[in-house]
Design a protein around this motif. Structure first.
Motif, PDB file in Angstrom:
ATOM      1  N   LEU A 141      41.131  34.758  45.933  1.00 61.21           N
ATOM      2  CA  LEU A 141      40.952  35.973  45.138  1.00 61.21           C
ATOM      3  C   LEU A 141      39.914  35.630  44.085  1.00 61.21           C
ATOM      4  O   LEU A 141      40.238  35.088  43.026  1.00 61.21           O
ATOM      5  N   LEU A 142      38.646  35.857  44.410  1.00 57.27           N
ATOM      6  CA  LEU A 142      37.556  35.629  43.468  1.00 57.27           C
ATOM      7  C   LEU A 142      37.472  36.894  42.618  1.00 57.27           C
ATOM      8  O   LEU A 142      37.172  37.972  43.135  1.00 57.27           O
ATOM      9  N   ILE A 143      37.790  36.760  41.339  1.00 52.39           N
ATOM     10  CA  ILE A 143      37.954  37.916  40.459  1.00 52.39           C
ATOM     11  C   ILE A 143      36.849  37.934  39.413  1.00 52.39           C
ATOM     12  O   ILE A 143      36.705  36.982  38.642  1.00 52.39           O
ATOM     13  N   ASP A 144      36.073  39.015  39.400  1.00 51.56           N
ATOM     14  CA  ASP A 144      34.949  39.106  38.462  1.00 51.56           C
ATOM     15  C   ASP A 144      35.416  39.559  37.074  1.00 51.56           C
ATOM     16  O   ASP A 144      36.607  39.827  36.849  1.00 51.56           O
ATOM     17  N   ALA A 145      34.472  39.676  36.143  1.00 48.13           N
ATOM     18  CA  ALA A 145      34.784  40.034  34.755  1.00 48.13           C
ATOM     19  C   ALA A 145      35.404  41.417  34.623  1.00 48.13           C
ATOM     20  O   ALA A 145      36.101  41.706  33.638  1.00 48.13           O
ATOM     21  N   ASP A 146      35.174  42.293  35.609  1.00 47.21           N
ATOM     22  CA  ASP A 146      35.757  43.640  35.595  1.00 47.21           C
ATOM     23  C   ASP A 146      37.111  43.703  36.306  1.00 47.21           C
ATOM     24  O   ASP A 146      37.675  44.781  36.475  1.00 47.21           O
ATOM     25  N   GLY A 147      37.603  42.542  36.776  1.00 44.28           N
ATOM     26  CA  GLY A 147      38.892  42.507  37.463  1.00 44.28           C
ATOM     27  C   GLY A 147      38.826  42.874  38.927  1.00 44.28           C
ATOM     28  O   GLY A 147      39.854  43.106  39.555  1.00 44.28           O
ATOM     29  N   GLN A 148      37.627  42.925  39.490  1.00 46.85           N
ATOM     30  CA  GLN A 148      37.473  43.255  40.903  1.00 46.85           C
ATOM     31  C   GLN A 148      37.541  41.979  41.748  1.00 46.85           C
ATOM     32  O   GLN A 148      37.160  40.908  41.304  1.00 46.85           O
ATOM     33  N   ILE A 149      38.002  42.146  42.990  1.00 43.18           N
ATOM     34  CA  ILE A 149      38.179  41.033  43.915  1.00 43.18           C
ATOM     35  C   ILE A 149      37.139  41.136  45.028  1.00 43.18           C
ATOM     36  O   ILE A 149      36.871  42.223  45.545  1.00 43.18           O
TER      37      ILE A 149
ATOM     38  N   TRP B 105      32.998  44.097  46.332  1.00 35.15           N
ATOM     39  CA  TRP B 105      34.029  43.967  45.302  1.00 35.15           C
ATOM     40  C   TRP B 105      34.899  45.220  45.277  1.00 35.15           C
ATOM     41  O   TRP B 105      34.384  46.333  45.349  1.00 35.15           O
ATOM     42  N   PHE B 106      36.219  45.018  45.151  1.00 36.84           N
ATOM     43  CA  PHE B 106      37.178  46.116  45.033  1.00 36.84           C
ATOM     44  C   PHE B 106      38.182  45.787  43.937  1.00 36.84           C
ATOM     45  O   PHE B 106      38.635  44.642  43.839  1.00 36.84           O
ATOM     46  N   PRO B 107      38.597  46.801  43.159  1.00 38.23           N
ATOM     47  CA  PRO B 107      39.684  46.577  42.208  1.00 38.23           C
ATOM     48  C   PRO B 107      41.013  46.481  42.965  1.00 38.23           C
ATOM     49  O   PRO B 107      41.169  47.085  44.040  1.00 38.23           O
ATOM     50  N   LEU B 108      41.956  45.735  42.419  1.00 36.88           N
ATOM     51  CA  LEU B 108      43.246  45.550  43.066  1.00 36.88           C
ATOM     52  C   LEU B 108      43.985  46.866  43.267  1.00 36.88           C
ATOM     53  O   LEU B 108      44.736  47.028  44.227  1.00 36.88           O
ATOM     54  N   ASP B 109      43.735  47.843  42.404  1.00 32.71           N
ATOM     55  CA  ASP B 109      44.431  49.129  42.541  1.00 32.71           C
ATOM     56  C   ASP B 109      43.649  50.144  43.379  1.00 32.71           C
ATOM     57  O   ASP B 109      44.043  51.305  43.486  1.00 32.71           O
TER      58      ASP B 109
END
Length: 155
Positions: A25-33, A123-127
């Motif tokens: 789960l590579l997570i960027d500064a905006d919380g996207q994976i 990139w996608f947000p978890l929600d």
């Protein structure tokens, strides 16, 4: 006395061997994976999936995750940046154990290093995950979102 029927299973003295997988789960500064869209693999082509791979002989799950991150998306991760997220016992292929790890800090810019197996990175947000996502991965991500560190899938 009631008639109780029990089912006995033949005993097998061989030890069961599990295939181990690591998932990033590579997570960027905006919380996207970061996800890749599979192609030409023969399994779930067209679906999105986390950068992942199998454990190789003689390596830890952390070493495998760091190796897969470099091979698949070209980023360098130090062991101290790896955070355990989830482990799933999955019934596919006779039994697998999938380890999920989150990483918020890395070196390099993610790029598609396996264009023969991956048509794009996104990139996608978890929600707001993609509709076409491998089901066990979606299930594990739901457990991660609920802070559940263990799950069983498909048994």
């Amino acid at each position: 006395m009631p008639n109780i029927t029990t089912t006995t299973h033949a005993s097998d003295t061989r030890r069961h061997k599990l295939t181990g997988d690591v998932h990033l789960l590579l997570i960027d500064a905006d919380g996207q994976i970061l996800f890749g869209r599979r192609q030409n693999t023969g399994y779930e082509d067209g679906s999105y999936h986390l950068p992942s791979g199998h454990l190789e002989a003689g390596e830890s799950v952390i070493q495998a995750l760091i190796r897969e991150a470099k091979e698949e998306v070209g980023v360098t991760i130090v062991p101290e940046a790896v955070e355990f997220s989830h482990v799933m016992h999955n019934s596919s292929s006779g039994g697998r154990v999938a380890f999920f790890f989150a990483v918020h800090e890395w070196e390099g810019t993610p790029e598609n290093r396996e264009p023969d197996k991956c048509s794009e990175l996104r990139w996608f947000p978890l929600d707001a995950l993609p509709d076409h996502l491998i089901d066990y991965c979606r299930t594990a991500l739901a457990h991660i979102a609920d802070d559940e560190s263990f799950s069983v899938y498909g048994w």
